[in-house]
Design an enzyme around this catalytic site. Structure first.
Site, PDB file in Angstrom:
ATOM      1  N   TRP A 187     -28.565 -28.745  38.307  1.00  0.00           N
ATOM      2  CA  TRP A 187     -27.907 -29.742  37.467  1.00  0.00           C
ATOM      3  C   TRP A 187     -27.367 -29.093  36.211  1.00  0.00           C
ATOM      4  O   TRP A 187     -28.043 -28.293  35.563  1.00  0.00           O
ATOM      5  CB  TRP A 187     -28.906 -30.837  37.051  1.00  0.00           C
ATOM      6  CG  TRP A 187     -29.260 -31.773  38.166  1.00  0.00           C
ATOM      7  CD1 TRP A 187     -28.997 -31.595  39.482  1.00  0.00           C
ATOM      8  CD2 TRP A 187     -29.942 -33.016  38.043  1.00  0.00           C
ATOM      9  NE1 TRP A 187     -29.477 -32.652  40.200  1.00  0.00           N
ATOM     10  CE2 TRP A 187     -30.058 -33.546  39.339  1.00  0.00           C
ATOM     11  CE3 TRP A 187     -30.456 -33.743  36.963  1.00  0.00           C
ATOM     12  CZ2 TRP A 187     -30.675 -34.757  39.598  1.00  0.00           C
ATOM     13  CZ3 TRP A 187     -31.070 -34.952  37.223  1.00  0.00           C
ATOM     14  CH2 TRP A 187     -31.170 -35.458  38.536  1.00  0.00           C
ATOM     15  N   GLU A 229     -31.099 -52.457  25.815  1.00  0.00           N
ATOM     16  CA  GLU A 229     -32.310 -53.000  26.453  1.00  0.00           C
ATOM     17  C   GLU A 229     -33.574 -52.673  25.663  1.00  0.00           C
ATOM     18  O   GLU A 229     -34.649 -53.158  25.974  1.00  0.00           O
ATOM     19  CB  GLU A 229     -32.451 -52.427  27.871  1.00  0.00           C
ATOM     20  CG  GLU A 229     -31.471 -53.005  28.884  1.00  0.00           C
ATOM     21  CD  GLU A 229     -30.148 -52.254  28.939  1.00  0.00           C
ATOM     22  OE1 GLU A 229     -29.806 -51.564  27.958  1.00  0.00           O
ATOM     23  OE2 GLU A 229     -29.446 -52.371  29.964  1.00  0.00           O
ATOM     24  N   LYS A 258     -23.788 -32.005  39.446  1.00  0.00           N
ATOM     25  CA  LYS A 258     -24.699 -31.379  40.408  1.00  0.00           C
ATOM     26  C   LYS A 258     -23.969 -30.241  41.106  1.00  0.00           C
ATOM     27  O   LYS A 258     -23.165 -30.443  41.995  1.00  0.00           O
ATOM     28  CB  LYS A 258     -25.186 -32.417  41.420  1.00  0.00           C
ATOM     29  CG  LYS A 258     -25.998 -33.498  40.725  1.00  0.00           C
ATOM     30  CD  LYS A 258     -26.393 -34.629  41.656  1.00  0.00           C
ATOM     31  CE  LYS A 258     -26.999 -35.748  40.834  1.00  0.00           C
ATOM     32  NZ  LYS A 258     -26.227 -36.983  40.830  1.00  0.00           N
ATOM     33  N   THR A 315     -25.022 -55.944  27.415  1.00  0.00           N
ATOM     34  CA  THR A 315     -24.839 -54.500  27.548  1.00  0.00           C
ATOM     35  C   THR A 315     -23.398 -54.214  27.956  1.00  0.00           C
ATOM     36  O   THR A 315     -22.764 -55.009  28.639  1.00  0.00           O
ATOM     37  CB  THR A 315     -25.735 -53.900  28.649  1.00  0.00           C
ATOM     38  OG1 THR A 315     -25.406 -54.559  29.875  1.00  0.00           O
ATOM     39  CG2 THR A 315     -27.180 -54.086  28.340  1.00  0.00           C
TER      40      THR A 315
HETATM   41  P1  AMP Z   1     -26.036 -48.936  24.680  1.00  0.00           P
HETATM   42  O1  AMP Z   1     -26.938 -49.825  25.421  1.00  0.00           O
HETATM   43  O2  AMP Z   1     -24.594 -49.323  24.778  1.00  0.00           O
HETATM   44  O3  AMP Z   1     -26.487 -48.763  23.270  1.00  0.00           O
HETATM   45  O4  AMP Z   1     -26.108 -47.502  25.373  1.00  0.00           O
HETATM   46  C1  AMP Z   1     -27.315 -46.832  25.552  1.00  0.00           C
HETATM   47  C2  AMP Z   1     -27.084 -45.457  26.095  1.00  0.00           C
HETATM   48  O5  AMP Z   1     -26.420 -44.637  25.141  1.00  0.00           O
HETATM   49  C3  AMP Z   1     -28.352 -44.707  26.398  1.00  0.00           C
HETATM   50  O6  AMP Z   1     -28.932 -45.085  27.618  1.00  0.00           O
HETATM   51  C4  AMP Z   1     -27.865 -43.255  26.396  1.00  0.00           C
HETATM   52  O7  AMP Z   1     -27.240 -42.916  27.606  1.00  0.00           O
HETATM   53  C5  AMP Z   1     -26.813 -43.287  25.314  1.00  0.00           C
HETATM   54  N1  AMP Z   1     -27.379 -42.768  24.059  1.00  0.00           N
HETATM   55  C6  AMP Z   1     -27.808 -43.459  23.000  1.00  0.00           C
HETATM   56  N2  AMP Z   1     -28.231 -42.623  22.023  1.00  0.00           N
HETATM   57  C7  AMP Z   1     -28.081 -41.364  22.496  1.00  0.00           C
HETATM   58  C8  AMP Z   1     -28.348 -40.054  21.975  1.00  0.00           C
HETATM   59  N3  AMP Z   1     -28.826 -39.859  20.756  1.00  0.00           N
HETATM   60  N4  AMP Z   1     -28.086 -38.995  22.770  1.00  0.00           N
HETATM   61  C9  AMP Z   1     -27.583 -39.157  24.018  1.00  0.00           C
HETATM   62  N5  AMP Z   1     -27.302 -40.362  24.552  1.00  0.00           N
HETATM   63  C10 AMP Z   1     -27.550 -41.452  23.806  1.00  0.00           C
END
Ligand code: AMP
Length: 541
Positions: free
Chosen positions: A444, A331, A439, A186
């Site tokens: 929020w 994840e 916040k 990640t």
């Molecule tokens: P990653 O593990 O690098 O793919 O990042 C995952 C994170 O990307 C998620 O927990 C979200 O915070 C963000 N994310 C992924 N898709 C979206 C979406 N369509 N809208 C808003 N946030 C997203």
């Protein structure tokens, strides 16, 4: 009493064998880093995947040992996926956008034995190879003739020489479907990177779910172009879902600018594409500036960060392309939700439909979701209440590789770190990362909502909304904006643009214009860097 069905482990090798058998002449097209277009079939991909597996046996690699890739989307990378995992080793996808020291840390943590890389990353490999003592074999994804003779890298060989002469009749081993298959780290902004370790079972179940009609509806009638890289969460599982359905695959290689992607979409008659919003921003700009249209593309999966409603609307109204807004995370293998309308919603007016399509969508079968408040109690699915989003399911992590970060689960649920609401129809709406939410006076403000309004302004290319400390309200929003080239807009005009679009108290206190907004290795805006950059900024009033 047990059922009387055959007990066959789900195996990644079965995907490529299925594709070779049932879609033997199905095409895989790649723009190579060499610049030319390469074409071959699923049958040839399967044969070469078996050669990769045989070559790994010849290296003497044990079951579950890690074989890393550092490569763009292309046919050799595709073969490696199947050859490595199919033979019982673990594919470890390295992200070339990471800093060299992060790459070294990750390769050492994973204890990679082999790294296969595109020649475009040769300089990077030269800089780090001595710091990766577990790696014994360096494989450049090229013909022997293209191999640099003076690289200085011990044990470097070309991919084509490495697999040449290996048998393509390799018999895939049969093993427990829960065996590790793929390792993705990640891109955490704090602490060390953490490895999500997918199994054969989780990968197949995820591919099955992703291909369904209410997800991306992938079929043998599609030609799909994943712009989302294979080095970031397996290009959202598309290579596996494509092999499962026999979809034609078009790989863009390293050329991800709007012009190159558009040309490939047109010349290869691509029906569906997938990528993060920043990539589609470049594509839409190119298409708009040149008065072009999409001849074949009918839908596109957009996720990774929030897709602005203005982009969904433009794709729909100007280009007749349906945006499938998806949400997920490393994840979660990664897909959790995809936005598709339900039957009753087809009768709604276009604007009402857009309001739904802008959400992140409904859970795939296999993903359970809940939202919880600060007291840990579950919140209602009313589209209003928003809280911490938890998920569980067979393609969601139960822990991280080598126990990094301890047990991540809360009562068996994985806390996503996202804040969301869910409506009565089950449509998820992400309002923020929990650390990015603003916040203000006990209420929020969703930074995503504020950014979505800004990017709907014709002069705005990109916008990030961050919290700044405030003596009275605790925090107040600051809007950081990149203007479109040649476009003009003032601070006051932009703030005025919010009138009627959000509640007055949610309008940002100030706007700053910048040349660029820092993006992380997976294309997400790095708000932590912006908060650092603007921590001394004085808000007016
Ligand atoms: P990653 O593990 O690098 O793919 O990042 C995952 C994170 O990307 C998620 O927990 C979200 O915070 C963000 N994310 C992924 N898709 C979206 C979406 N369509 N809208 C808003 N946030 C997203």
């Amino acid at each position: 009493m047990l059922g009387l069905m055959q007990d066959q482990p789900l195996a990644i090798s079965s995907l490529i064998e299925f594709a070779a058998r049932h879609h033997h002449d199905g095409q895989i097209v790649s723009r190579r880093v060499e610049g030319d277009i390469h074409r071959y079939t699923y049958r040839e991909a399967a044969a070469r995947s078996r050669q990769v597996a045989a070559a790994l046996d010849r290296l003497g690699l044990a079951f579950s040992e890690r074989v890393a890739t550092l490569a763009w989307n292309g046919y050799r990378h595709f073969e490696l996926y199947f050859g490595i995992a199919g033979s019982g080793r673990v594919v470890h996808t390295l992200n070339p956008r990471l800093a060299p020291e992060q790459l070294v840390w990750i390769a050492n943590h994973a204890e990679d034995r082999v790294i296969a890389f595109d020649l475009s990353f040769l300089l990077l490999i030269k800089a780090v190879w001595r710091q990766c003592p577990t790696v014994k074999h360096w494989i450049a994804l090229c013909e022997p003739g293209a191999l640099p003779s003076d690289s200085g890298i011990d044990g470097l060989q070309s991919y084509e020489a490495w697999i040449a002469g290996q048998s393509d009749t390799y018999a895939w081993p049969v093993f427990d479907e829960k065996s590790a298959a793929i390792l993705c780290y990640t891109s955490g902004t704090t602490g060390n990177p953490k490895g999500a370790l997918y199994s054969h079972r989780s990968t197949l179940l995820h591919a099955w779910a992703v291909a369904l009609p209410d997800a991306i509806s992938l079929s043998a009638r599609d030609s799909i172009l994943p712009v989302v890289p294979m080095f970031h969460v397996n290009a959202w599982g598309i290579p596996f879902a494509a092999a499962m359905t026999g979809a034609r695959l078009v790989f863009p290689g390293a050329a991800l600018d709007g012009k190159s992607v558009y040309e490939l979409l047109e010349s290869e008659r691509v029906t569906m594409a997938a990528g993060v919003p920043t990539v589609w921003l470049m594509l839409l700009n190119h298409v708009k500036q040149n008065g072009l249209k999409f001849t074949h593309m009918r839908r596109t999966l957009i996720g990774g960060s929030a897709c602005p409603p203005a982009m969904i609307k433009s794709f729909r109204d100007d280009y007749d392309v349906t945006v499938l807004h998806g949400w997920g995370m490393t994840e979660m293998s990664p897909v959790g939700t995809v936005c598709n309308l339900k039957l009753a919603q087809l009768a709604l007016e276009p604007d009402a439909q857009l309001a739904i399509l802008a959400k992140q969508g409904r859970a795939l079968f296999g993903v359970e979701m809940r939202i919880v408040g600060p007291d840990g109690r579950e919140l209602p699915w009313d589209g209003q209440a928003s809280g911490d989003l938890h998920v569980r399911g067979p393609w969601i992590v139960s822990g991280y590789f080598r126990g990094e970060g301890g047990d991540p689960l809360v009562d068996g649920w994985f806390p996503t770190g996202d804040v969301a609401s869910i409506d009565a129809d089950g449509f998820l709406q992400i309002t923020d990362r929990s650390k990015d939410v603003i916040k203000s006076g006990g209420e929020w403000i969703s930074s995503i909502d504020i950014e979505n309004v800004a990017v709907a302004h014709p002069a705005v290319a990109m916008a990030a909304c961050i919290a700044l400390p405030h003596p009275k309200w605790g925090e107040r929003p600051l809007l950081v904006v990149v203007k479109k080239p040649g476009a003009e807009v003032s601070r006051d005009d932009l703030l005025h643009f919010y009138t009627g679009k959000v509640a007055q108290w949610q309008v940002p206190d100030d706007v700053v214009f910048v040349e660029t907004i820092p993006l992380g290795a997976t294309g997400k805006m790095q708000k932590n860097k912006l908060r650092e950059q603007f921590k001394g900024h004085r808000l007016p009033g």
